[in-house]
Scaffold this active site. Structure first.
Site, PDB file in Angstrom:
ATOM      1  N   CYS A   1     -50.963  19.399 -54.288  1.00 37.73           N
ATOM      2  CA  CYS A   1     -50.766  18.375 -55.317  1.00 37.73           C
ATOM      3  C   CYS A   1     -49.376  17.772 -55.152  1.00 37.73           C
ATOM      4  CB  CYS A   1     -50.992  18.938 -56.717  1.00 37.73           C
ATOM      5  SG  CYS A   1     -50.041  20.417 -57.099  1.00 37.73           S
TER       6      CYS A   1
ATOM      7  N   SER B   1     -48.871  23.696 -54.906  1.00 39.59           N
ATOM      8  CA  SER B   1     -47.982  22.640 -55.384  1.00 39.59           C
ATOM      9  C   SER B   1     -47.110  22.140 -54.238  1.00 39.59           C
ATOM     10  CB  SER B   1     -47.059  23.173 -56.480  1.00 39.59           C
ATOM     11  OG  SER B   1     -46.104  24.057 -55.939  1.00 39.59           O
ATOM     12  N   ASP B   2     -46.747  20.880 -54.278  1.00 43.04           N
ATOM     13  CA  ASP B   2     -45.640  20.465 -53.433  1.00 43.04           C
ATOM     14  C   ASP B   2     -44.413  21.242 -53.925  1.00 43.04           C
ATOM     15  OD1 ASP B   2     -44.067  19.266 -51.528  1.00 43.04           O
ATOM     16  OD2 ASP B   2     -44.922  17.272 -51.836  1.00 43.04           O
ATOM     17  N   PHE B   3     -43.386  21.349 -53.086  1.00 39.02           N
ATOM     18  CA  PHE B   3     -42.313  22.293 -53.382  1.00 39.02           C
ATOM     19  C   PHE B   3     -41.434  21.793 -54.523  1.00 39.02           C
ATOM     20  CE2 PHE B   3     -42.282  25.510 -49.803  1.00 39.02           C
ATOM     21  CZ  PHE B   3     -43.611  25.322 -49.520  1.00 39.02           C
TER      22      PHE B   3
ATOM     23  N   ALA C   1     -42.654  20.977 -57.393  1.00 41.26           N
ATOM     24  CA  ALA C   1     -43.379  19.930 -58.121  1.00 41.26           C
ATOM     25  C   ALA C   1     -44.041  20.471 -59.390  1.00 41.26           C
ATOM     26  CB  ALA C   1     -44.441  19.295 -57.220  1.00 41.26           C
TER      27      ALA C   1
END
Ligand SMILES: *[C@@H]1O[C@H](CO)[C@@H](O)[C@H](O)[C@H]1NC(C)=O
Ligand SMILES: *[C@@H]1O[C@H](CO)[C@@H](O)[C@H](O)[C@H]1NC(C)=O
Ligand SMILES: *[C@@H]1O[C@H](CO)[C@@H](O)[C@H](O)[C@H]1NC(C)=O
Ligand SMILES: *[C@@H]1O[C@H](CO)[C@@H](O)[C@H](O)[C@H]1NC(C)=O
Ligand SMILES: *[C@@H]1O[C@H](CO)[C@@H](O)[C@H](O)[C@H]1NC(C)=O
Ligand SMILES: *[C@@H]1O[C@H](CO)[C@@H](O)[C@H](O)[C@H]1NC(C)=O
Ligand SMILES: *[C@@H]1O[C@H](CO)[C@@H](O)[C@H](O)[C@H]1NC(C)=O
Ligand SMILES: *[C@@H]1O[C@H](CO)[C@@H](O)[C@H](O)[C@H]1NC(C)=O
Ligand SMILES: *[C@@H]1O[C@H](CO)[C@@H](O)[C@H](O)[C@H]1NC(C)=O
Ligand SMILES: *[C@@H]1O[C@H](CO)[C@@H](O)[C@H](O)[C@H]1NC(C)=O
Length: 784
Positions: free
Chosen positions: A239, A272-274, A276
């Site tokens: 995401c 998750s994107d880091f 995020a």
């Protein structure tokens, strides 16, 4: 994912062990629904043995648990050795003795699914041999709504069909090595500018941009390639940083639960994107399955402490705000692809050099005693890199039979992009907006970049080729010298002058111009003023305007994209005709950068923390769909590319209905499977056309099929949209039939009212040709 350098990560240096290349045999992994169902049983047995602390740890990254950019801790008592994730889609980033591959943009420009698969397969085998279970790629977001998007090059094309087919080939190529693909960034992450929440020093918060996307545009444009990725069995989806319709995509119940896990039948995990993640229970119930890298922000992750997941998930389960069944579901989603890809069976150990290499990247200095020799995982990957680098090179102009070069006695080489790297072999990793002045560009910057082990510059490759034919090469590489028009050292005027231009882009920034960098227009004009046979080659992270395109002294133009470490060899193969160019533009080149441009939202002052809004009011009309809808003539259109030979099409398209009397919508009684409703993937129509090589040399072309919906389709439908392509190689005088299979999804539109794909009732127009504006043969079909 993007982390600023300069943070010492001492933990990365622990554990010195001998490096060894693991013994690998070819493996083909079954990512069918049946294989996933069997893997789910194994995941359930694993979950049954976990206590609550371990359960929370299975879905929460932990920087102290491993040497990768994202780590899930091992559980030794269960023989689980943990999970390692590394960037990215183009190279195993922040690693040593790895290959730098052609970018996604280059892969798309090849329109060659076999080569796209081969790229992914070779790339992922490097992850596997380094002991990395999870590859953070491929990217289908950004798609390229903005011509100036800073990360467009990591993905494929603003066309969803071309990107979808590229996602399919790439996910299969990755997972056939037993490595997990993480298809990203889901969704609407079209600009880097204010892509996520920012917190000022005084603690004030500005929320990330909200991509406000209507339902039909979501399904027909931005979601489309992710559906291909899910269908291909992608283990994970990442995401994105941004909000969608005001809610962060990593806690967006509608997108993650209703659309992705519901409509698309996705059974893997959402990572998750880091950094995020901005909530705990809300994100977990909203559909997020794994929080990476686990902590709340950089400061806390390096202190190893707080997380919205981790301890907060255990307390949320204990106080009843998160059902344990949901936590179990999260782990099941993480472990099902792990078992399906047989990662529990003999996966290689982590290359112990990963720690020190990563530490050097972040900390700049580590003691020599901490260095560990790396495993060399490159094998013969240079071959596919060189081949795809050439296959993704697009010949745009070729007057006066300039190319291929026959036997020039004098060759001039100009421009900073012809040079070898000058600021280190990972110069594209610089956290800035421009890259370095001197040195060729073969990959963009940020997390999707890579550190070269070797690179062949254009100048080196041209010199090597010239030596074989006894030609003389003179050159000026410094663009300030060229911009100052100081060409006095060039004598005599070369028979051909090759100007290399570059255009850098990096994660974290959007571009601010479509012109190539470093005074490129002046450089071309100055060289062309002296040299009536000037060839311009661009190495670019995206679309360029070409103000010099009509200069009669510019006799050839080549868009060479980002070819990876064999860049010099790939361009020499094209220049001398060892490889006949067959790349086609995966985007549209405008005459002027204001043509059909959708500007990046860039607020300079705000009155509310939620003010960053991007309304996708253009709907599906991006790239060629916008040019067609507004009747604007581009410089070079989507799908265009020249060859050293010519191709012709037969006089008609024959079509055949493959399903008798299909219903307007998919059968409501059939259950959704991985990839969505199974009916959507059924072939309804077959279209066949003959193609022939009418020229004098062998070569490949891309036959393209476009579809126009009938007038009864809802307003906002594109004038035409790509729905089939086939790359085909033919010897001179040879011909072949090309078959296109049109699936139910290809021929339908997303009906907002009924929330399903619906076939139109009128006549659908099919057009076949060699670009989106070179459509030579047309026919119509009626499916209902
Ligand atoms: C769960 O198991 C781990 C060992 O993996 C142990 O250290 C921990 O104390 C256990 N926690 C609970 C709550 O039982
Ligand atoms: C965004 O909101 C619009 C208007 O309410 C709605 O039609 C659309 O489905 C939403 N899109 C997403 C991606 O949630
Ligand atoms: C839980 O999250 C809060 C922030 O909402 C944080 O302050 C706290 O430290 C977290 N707890 C744990 C155990 O990580
Ligand atoms: C339950 O725990 C979570 C995580 O610590 C917390 O955010 C939430 O407010 C708690 N809810 C209740 C009702 O105590
Ligand atoms: C290339 O062709 C153009 C147009 O035909 C002509 O004007 C020009 O002189 C030619 N240049 C060379 C180097 O032959
Ligand atoms: C070349 O570009 C730089 C910035 O990229 C600019 O400062 C300089 O003035 C330019 N030189 C010329 C001659 O235009
Ligand atoms: C956005 O604005 C800032 C400040 O004016 C500028 O530095 C930056 O280049 C702009 N970004 C884009 C993509 O236009
Ligand atoms: C093209 O080259 C010729 C010969 O060098 C030169 O006289 C002419 O000015 C050049 N034209 C342009 C547009 O640079
Ligand atoms: C593009 O168009 C704008 C507006 O018409 C104009 O001001 C600008 O000079 C043009 N740029 C180029 C490179 O032609
Ligand atoms: C975006 O759309 C909303 C709702 O229609 C509107 O209030 C807002 O002004 C729009 N924002 C921009 C930047 O156009």
């Amino acid at each position: 994912m993007y982390i600023k350098s300069g943070l010492l990560q001492a933990f990365l240096l622990g554990g010195v062990a001998a490096s060894r290349v693991p013994d690998l045999s070819e493996r083909t992994v079954d990512s069918s629904a049946r294989a996933w169902a069997a893997a789910t049983e194994k995941a359930n047995r694993f979950i049954a043995q976990l206590n609550l602390t371990e359960k929370a740890a299975m879905v929460t990254g932990s920087s102290s648990a491993g040497r990768c950019i994202g780590n899930i801790a091992a559980i030794p008592r269960l023989g689980f050795t943990g999970l390692c994730t590394q960037d990215g889609p183009t190279a195993l980033n922040r690693a040593d003795l790895v290959s730098v591959f052609p970018a996604g943009l280059t892969a798309a420009a090849s329109w060659d699914e076999d080569l796209i698969y081969a790229r992914a397969n070779a790339l992922a085998s490097e992850f596997r041999e380094k002991g990395v279970q999870i590859l953070l790629g491929p990217s289908a977001g950004p798609m390229g709504r903005h011509t100036m998007g800073g990360r467009n090059w990591e993905g494929f094309s603003p066309d969803p069909y071309l990107t979808g087919r590229s996602m399919d080939a790439t996910v299969r190529g990755i997972q056939d090595t037993g490595v997990q693909a993480v298809s990203k960034h889901f969704i609407g992450n079209e600009q880097e500018t204010q892509r996520t929440r920012t917190v000022s020093e005084d603690g004030s918060v500005v929320e990330g941009i909200s991509a406000n996307i209507d339902d039909r545009t979501l399904h027909e444009l931005y979601l489309w390639p992710f559906a291909d990725a899910v269908k291909a069995g992608t283990a994970s989806l990442m995401c994105s940083y941004n909000r969608v319709n005001q809610t962060y995509s990593c806690e967006n119940d509608h997108l993650l639960n209703t659309v992705l896990k519901g409509q698309l039948g996705f059974k893997g995990y959402v990572m998750s994107d880091f950094f995020a993640v901005h909530s705990g229970v809300k994100a977990a119930t909203g559909g997020l399955d794994m929080n990476m890298p686990g902590g709340i922000d950089l400061a806390s992750i390096y202190a190893g402490s707080t997380s919205f997941f981790g301890g907060n998930l255990t307390s949320a389960v204990n106080n009843g705000s998160l059902p344990i069944a949901r936590l179990d579901d999260m782990i099941r989603r993480v472990m099902t692809p792990y078992y399906a890809l047989k990662q529990d069976q003999g996966f290689p150990t982590q290359d112990p050099s990963s720690g020190p290499v990563l530490a050097r990247y972040f900390a700049q200095q580590i003691p020599i005693s901490a260095e560990i020799p790396a495993r060399d995982v490159r094998h013969n990957h240079a071959d596919v890199i060189r081949k795809l680098g050439a296959a993704g090179t697009v010949l745009l102009k070729n007057t006066n039979s300039t190319l291929p070069l026959v036997s020039p006695k004098t060759i001039g080489v100009f421009g900073n992009d012809a040079a070898d790297l000058s600021a280190g072999l990972d110069n594209a990793l610089k956290d800035d907006r421009t890259g370095t002045p001197l040195g060729t560009l073969d990959i963009g910057g940020g997390s999707g970049s890579g550190k070269h082990t070797t690179i062949i510059s254009p100048l080196d490759a041209i010199k090597a080729r010239a030596q074989k034919i006894g030609a003389r090469v003179s050159y000026i590489l410094d663009n300030t010298v060229l911009a100052a028009n100081d060409l006095h050292s060039i004598y005599p005027t070369p028979e051909v002058c090759i100007v290399f231009l570059k255009t850098y882009a990096s994660e974290g920034y959007d571009r601010t111009t479509l012109e190539a960098d470093w005074n490129s227009t002046l450089v071309v004009n100055n060289v062309a003023a002296r040299c009536p046979n000037t060839v311009v080659v661009t190495h670019s992270a995206g679309i360029n305007i070409m103000p010099w395109a009509s200069n009669p002294n510019v006799t050839a133009i080549i868009a060479a994209h980002l070819p990876g470490e064999q860049t010099g060899n790939s361009i020499v193969d094209i220049l001398w005709g060892d490889v006949n160019p067959s790349g086609k533009l995966p985007y549209t080149i405008p005459v002027n950068e204001t043509d059909c441009n959708i500007p990046i939202v860039n607020l300079t002052s705000i009155s509310s923390p939620t003010e960053w809004q991007a309304n996708f009011t253009e709907g599906q009309l991006i790239d060629y769909r916008a040019f067609d809808a507004k009747n604007v003539t581009p410089l070079y259109e989507f799908g265009f590319g020249l060859s050293y030979t010519t191709f012709d099409l037969g006089s008609s398209i024959s079509t055949k209905a493959l399903v008798k009397n299909p219903s307007a919508a998919p059968n409501p009684k059939t259950a959704v499977v991985i990839g969505g409703h199974p009916d959507l993937w059924l072939d309804l129509v077959k279209a066949t056309i003959q193609v022939s090589n009418s020229g004098k040399v062998a070569g490949a072309t891309v036959v393209q099929l476009y579809m126009s919906l009938p007038a009864d389709a809802p307003a906002g439908s594109p004038v035409r949209t790509l729905r089939g392509f086939k790359k085909i190689y033919l010897k001179p005088g040879h011909k072949s039939n090309v078959d296109f299979y049109l699936k139910r999804r290809d021929l339908s539109y997303w009906d907002v009212a009924s929330q399903q794909w619906v076939l139109p009732t009128g006549e659908i127009s099919l057009q076949v040709g060699f670009s989106s504006r070179d459509l030579r043969i047309k026919t119509t079909v009626r499916v209902l």
